[in-house]
Design a protein around this motif. Sequence first.
Motif, PDB file in Angstrom:
ATOM      1  N   PHE A 129     -14.004   4.405   0.533  1.00  0.00           N
ATOM      2  CA  PHE A 129     -12.800   4.879   1.199  1.00  0.00           C
ATOM      3  C   PHE A 129     -12.389   6.265   0.711  1.00  0.00           C
ATOM      4  O   PHE A 129     -12.570   6.608  -0.454  1.00  0.00           O
ATOM      5  N   PRO A 157      -3.703   2.282  13.406  1.00  0.00           N
ATOM      6  CA  PRO A 157      -4.281   2.508  12.075  1.00  0.00           C
ATOM      7  C   PRO A 157      -5.647   3.170  12.186  1.00  0.00           C
ATOM      8  O   PRO A 157      -6.339   3.035  13.200  1.00  0.00           O
ATOM      9  N   LEU A 182      -8.311   6.131   5.147  1.00  0.00           N
ATOM     10  CA  LEU A 182      -7.046   5.401   5.214  1.00  0.00           C
ATOM     11  C   LEU A 182      -5.928   6.319   4.753  1.00  0.00           C
ATOM     12  O   LEU A 182      -6.143   7.230   3.946  1.00  0.00           O
ATOM     13  N   TRP A 183      -4.716   6.069   5.263  1.00  0.00           N
ATOM     14  CA  TRP A 183      -3.553   6.803   4.789  1.00  0.00           C
ATOM     15  C   TRP A 183      -2.920   6.051   3.620  1.00  0.00           C
ATOM     16  O   TRP A 183      -2.961   4.828   3.568  1.00  0.00           O
ATOM     17  N   SER A 232      -8.193   2.367  10.521  1.00  0.00           N
ATOM     18  CA  SER A 232      -9.207   1.337  10.354  1.00  0.00           C
ATOM     19  C   SER A 232      -8.513  -0.004  10.142  1.00  0.00           C
ATOM     20  O   SER A 232      -7.384  -0.047   9.637  1.00  0.00           O
ATOM     21  N   ILE A 241      -8.746   8.223   0.692  1.00  0.00           N
ATOM     22  CA  ILE A 241      -7.320   7.959   0.878  1.00  0.00           C
ATOM     23  C   ILE A 241      -6.571   9.281   0.824  1.00  0.00           C
ATOM     24  O   ILE A 241      -6.677  10.019  -0.157  1.00  0.00           O
ATOM     25  N   CYS A 251      -9.496  -1.959   7.954  1.00  0.00           N
ATOM     26  CA  CYS A 251      -9.687  -2.205   6.524  1.00  0.00           C
ATOM     27  C   CYS A 251      -8.385  -1.954   5.764  1.00  0.00           C
ATOM     28  O   CYS A 251      -7.579  -1.095   6.145  1.00  0.00           O
ATOM     29  N   VAL A 252      -8.179  -2.690   4.700  1.00  0.00           N
ATOM     30  CA  VAL A 252      -7.019  -2.490   3.835  1.00  0.00           C
ATOM     31  C   VAL A 252      -7.479  -2.540   2.382  1.00  0.00           C
ATOM     32  O   VAL A 252      -8.525  -3.099   2.064  1.00  0.00           O
TER      33      VAL A 252
END
Length: 232
Positions: free
Chosen positions: A11, A68, A45-46, A70, A13, A72-73
Amino acid sequence: MYCTSLFHNCFCIQTLTSFFLFSSSPRTTAVEPFFFSLMSDRVLLWNNMSPSNFFSCDRKDWQCLFMPMSPCVLTKEEMKNGTRLNHEELIQFRKEGKLPAHLEDVRVILLRTVNYREEPKGIREVFVRHINALFDRNASSESTSNQPWNLDSATLEMVKDELLDVSDIYHQWFIWSPGLLYMLRPNLRLRARLDQVIEDSVPKDFNPDKSIGIPIRGEHDDVEPNKLYLIS
């Protein structure tokens, strides 16, 4: 490599700053991270742990209005323990077009960039590579269509040539638009509101076939006249 295995996504970020006006914040703080994620085959991701004063919903983040990046989290612990890209590593990434070797296996990389002028090396070729991969995959699928996106091979080549063209100011800035448009995809709530605003604003008897378009920007010193419509 750890990050390329099937069950271990990597990822990037990015924290989206609220120091700028909303109209400039996505372009200033979000587009280059989008480039970096494509160049390093990572999920962008943000950092939603940092509330934004742009939004009024309970989340206080970009998903109040936009889709979003993605599904994904990450956990708060993973965010806390992420590796921050320092200034020298950030410049190296931008200049060389690839993540510094010692960071390739790092799962979570934290970014902090406000660059929207200097194009990362090789990003146009990365776009073309992904387009080729998607086109080839769709063409070889069992779909009834033999022309993915309704494009024939000749038109696809024109699209790729357009992406690789840096001959004038329009083409030099053009590459920053795709990522911006992707990250500003409205969520269902915002889309319904926009549809309602348009419906309320457009007269019931409006006929688009009898309407004319007026350029928002009528001139540009660095662009030849026949290219003005491209930046309007």
